[in-house]
Design an enzyme around this catalytic site. Structure first.
Site, PDB file in Angstrom:
ATOM      1  N   ALA A  66       0.866  -1.180   0.000  1.00  0.00           N
ATOM      2  CA  ALA A  66       0.000   0.000   0.000  1.00  0.00           C
ATOM      3  C   ALA A  66       0.901   1.227   0.000  1.00  0.00           C
ATOM      4  CB  ALA A  66      -0.872  -0.008   1.257  1.00  0.00           C
ATOM      5  N   GLY A 105       0.524  -5.093   0.722  1.00  0.00           N
ATOM      6  CA  GLY A 105      -0.622  -5.052  -0.180  1.00  0.00           C
ATOM      7  C   GLY A 105      -0.294  -5.597  -1.562  1.00  0.00           C
ATOM      8  N   GLU A 108      -0.588  -9.169  -1.281  1.00  0.00           N
ATOM      9  CA  GLU A 108      -2.012  -9.455  -1.056  1.00  0.00           C
ATOM     10  C   GLU A 108      -2.797  -9.383  -2.368  1.00  0.00           C
ATOM     11  OE1 GLU A 108      -2.110  -6.532   2.260  1.00  0.00           O
ATOM     12  OE2 GLU A 108      -3.241  -8.086   3.300  1.00  0.00           O
ATOM     13  N   GLU A 128       4.216  -5.641   7.020  1.00  0.00           N
ATOM     14  CA  GLU A 128       3.416  -4.634   7.722  1.00  0.00           C
ATOM     15  C   GLU A 128       3.783  -4.514   9.186  1.00  0.00           C
ATOM     16  OE1 GLU A 128       2.292  -6.668   5.445  1.00  0.00           O
ATOM     17  OE2 GLU A 128       0.749  -5.730   4.197  1.00  0.00           O
TER      18      GLU A 128
END
Ligand code: 3H9
Length: 704
Positions: A66, A105, A108, A128
């Site tokens: 992210a 992310g 993911e 993370e």
């Protein structure tokens, strides 16, 4: 090629659609990337000519996560969940093509693709936790469904980047393709799955691994116990573990709900804010306003180190680990032999623990050679002096280095406190002289204070900063000042700790408060570890300090079995009645009046003067920015990263509170607590350290 938006292109080749992301530097999932992904995949699905979709990235890496700058901010455009849902529910197979790193992310997103292909140099991870977070886009539920709970726990709580080969072995990646040929490789793979009519593999539907784990709930307790020390104080590792437990015990969608709840809690909490700040602070530290990115670098292919002691040996290992040959020079053969033997022993110990292979031991130790002659430095690109902290010795050495070393060589000193301008003044090339202050043990500690003297060349600074990264260090630029950034602030804490034990606190009271704050150990336990007799001279000792008395009694720390603490067989520190009596007698003799000191006072007395000294350092331009000071404390002195560093902590406490306390201490105890002018100014203007964006003497620009 058809542009979907400014960072995404879609092209159809035969019956394959190739969606390419290009959002430098790391293809983070900013709103543009999310929109591009959502629109691009939808368009490919709608195209009847397309049978499969390939997701690939331009630039140095696959999606690295992210966009951290957007975390916690207002939402814009398609959500990551929209994107993932479009991909996962696509009626046509979507294949992720991974190079560089698929992180957070990014992984993911790849986990919602039906297949994953990678080049051998690629790495995957869910880092993370290092930002005080957990994977919040289904990663906590999907990863255990592929790799099982144990591996998922390890990956998610360490944040490690797992090499592609290991990913293949655990099923995270379906196929490796030739290095440098990702596009061809993934297109061939996609064609193959189309031809073979392979099913759409959805990770969320896999159940065998989590079902097997359900029968072993004990793995979670065991994991928590095994890592309790490492996780102490941090929230994120525990929350990551809870998510894996949910993956094992709950249906997928229920697990997602747990993940979401815990993610939001972490994201809005103070720990993650501090850890995200630390991530950018570390990167910011590399930026030096008057030393531009394109400053020409000096090639450093060989290194010389003067001194084969603990420090010199540790420094040498850093370079050998990075494949750079090192020559160590010592005065005496036995000292040289001892130094080289210690290096070999260190490597062998690492190999025994599985850190490196036996071959690597030979390779690395083989890169380090010894000599008794400083002329061996004639051709090296960089010399680091690591001898006694005495100005006369250093000056003598630098005069010799100046005569011996080739033009253009960098002459560095590992001094932790001495004036580098003075050292440089004895050479005819002060522009080549710089400080490289490594922390002990130098092969382990991450921090490197790079000290810029008055005449240090910009190329020498730029090269030193780059070199630090190459040898795995985190570099921070400091100016010439006694103790530089870290030790100058440490002195404040040491002084107060020593004063507090004369006012009524015991060493273990102070250590406990600082340990509970999050430091790995308190100052007295630290003294016992390093030895109380460092720079203590028996003949000169007059019993004037507690340390003198302890050393005179041969209580010199762990190495003599006692120091401030007593130690049992297993080296557990035990509060010592002997030390307590020494302190009480000492205080009685000096007419002191011991009082009960609260934990709050211990914390404020030891920490606030450090923050204040940080402000002085900033004001004098000896650090470029407050966040640089925080990077020093987190990576060199064990400041808990979830508290962001002393300056960040000061901002969180409130600078007005810090200032008020400093003033009240000053009124009672004098000018050692004199508030820094910068602290006063910031409070008057309602600002924080984080608002001090401009830098001072170090880059010769004005403050504030
Ligand atoms: C996440 O994904 C949450 C999700 O689970 C849930 C969502 C709902 N964002 O490190 P470098 C910048 S959390 C924004 O020097 P390298 C970095 O600041 C994220 N910016 O390069 C720097 O900028 P500048 C999980 C980012 O080659 C530049 O890129 N992912 C991001 O040594 C170059 O960085 C991570 O935690 C980002 N995600 O290392 C991965 N990443 O040039 C974090 C980097 O202005 N990133 N930047 O200073 C890394 O670990 C390293 O950057 C990486 C490259 C290994 C990728």
């Amino acid at each position: 090629m058809a542009a979907i938006n400014s960072v995404t292109d879609l092209v159809v080749e035969g019956d394959l659609a190739v969606l390419t992301l290009n959002s430098p530097p790391v293809n983070a999932l900013s709103y543009g990337v999310r929109d591009g992904l959502a629109l691009g995949v939808a368009q490919a699905i709608a195209d009847p000519a397309v049978k499969a979709v390939v997701l690939i990235c331009d630039g140095r890496t696959f999606i690295a996560g992210a966009d951290i700058t957007e975390i916690g901010g207002a939402h814009k455009g398609a959500t990551l969940f929209d994107v993932q849902s479009i991909i996962e529910n696509s009626p046509k197979p979507v294949v992720a093509a991974i190079h560089g790193t698929a992180l957070g992310g990014g992984l993911e997103v790849a986990l919602t693709c039906h297949y994953r292909v990678a080049v051998p140099s690629a790495k995957c991870g869910l880092p993370e936790v290092n930002l005080g977070l957990l994977p919040g886009a289904g990663g906590t539920q999907r990863l255990p469904r592929i790799v099982g709970a144990q591996k998922a726990l390890e990956m998610m709580t360490s944040g490690q980047h797992v090499p592609a080969k290991a990913c293949l072995a655990m099923g995270l990646v379906d196929e490796l393709v030739d290095e440098g040929k990702l596009r061809e490789g993934v297109l061939a793979f996609a064609s193959k799955i189309v031809a073979e009519e392979r099913p759409l593999k959805k990770v969320r539907d896999l159940s065998d691994k989590v079902e097997a784990d359900r029968a072993h709930p004990e793995i979670f307790a065991a994991f928590r116990k095994a890592h309790a020390r490492k996780f102490r104080g941090f929230l994120a590792p525990e929350y990551n573990i809870r998510c894996v437990e949910a993956a094992v015990n709950l249906p997928f969608d229920e697990g997602l709900k747990v993940e979401r709840k815990l993610f939001v809690e972490l994201m809005s909490g103070p720990q993650s804010a501090a850890q995200r700040y630390a991530f950018f602070a570390e990167r910011q530290a590399n930026k030096i306003p008057d030393v531009p990115e394109d400053t020409p670098l000096i090639a450093v292919n060989t290194v010389g180190i003067l001194g084969a002691g603990t420090m010199g040996g540790g420094i040498a290992m850093n370079f050998a680990n990075a494949g750079i040959p090192v020559t160590i020079v010592e005065v005496k053969q036995d000292a040289l032999d001892r130094g080289l033997a210690t290096i070999r022993k260190n490597y062998e110990r690492t190999a025994q623990r599985g850190g490196i292979t036996a071959e690597q031991v030979e390779q690395r130790a083989g890169l380090i050679t010894g000599s008794l002659d400083m002329n061996a430095f004639a051709d090296v690109d960089l010399v680091i002096e690591a001898v006694f902290e005495r100005m006369d010795i250093k000056k003598d050495i630098f005069e010799k280095l100046d005569a011996i070393c080739k033009p253009g060589a960098i002459l560095a000193t590992n001094t932790s406190a001495l004036n580098i301008d003075e050292i440089a003044s004895v050479t005819r090339r002060p522009e080549a002289v710089i400080g490289m202050h490594f922390f002990s043990p130098a092969n382990v500690m991450k921090l490197l204070e790079i000290v810029r003297a008055d005449h240090t060349g910009k190329d020498v600074i730029a090269t030193s900063m780059k070199l630090a990264k190459k040898i795995g260090k985190i570099a921070v630029l400091a100016g010439v000042t006694p103790g530089f950034i870290g030790n100058r602030m440490l002195l404040q804490r040491q002084r107060e700790a020593q004063k507090l034990i004369l006012e009524g606190a015991m060493p273990w009271d102070i250590d406990r408060v600082l340990y509970d704050f999050g430091f790995p150990m308190g100052p007295f336990a630290m003294s016992d570890l390093t030895g109380l007799d460092i720079s203590w001279i028996k003949e000169k000792s007059k019993g004037e300090t507690i340390r003198d008395v302890l050393c005179e009694m041969d209580r010199r720390g762990q190495k003599t079995g006692a120091g401030y603490y007593d130690y049992d067989e297993a080296r557990n520190a035990i509060p010592s009645p002997v030390t307590e009596k020494i302190i009480q007698d000492f205080v009685a003799k000096s007419g002191g009046n011991p009082r009960k000191i609260s934990d709050e006072e211990i914390l404020e007395r030891t920490i606030y003067p450090m923050i204040n000294e940080g402000a002085n350092i900033l004001e004098e331009g000896k650090a470029l920015r407050a966040s640089d000071i925080d990077v020093v404390w987190e990576n060199g002195y064990g400041w808990p990263v979830y508290r962001g560093g002393p300056m960040w902590y000061g901002d969180q406490v409130g600078l007005d509170k810090v200032l008020a306390k400093m003033k009240s201490f000053q009124a009672i105890m004098g000018d050692q607590f004199k508030p820094s002018a910068l602290l006063e100014k910031l409070v008057a203007e309602g600002k924080r350290f984080q608002d001090v964006t401009e830098v001072t003497a170090l880059s010769r620009q004005p403050l504030l």
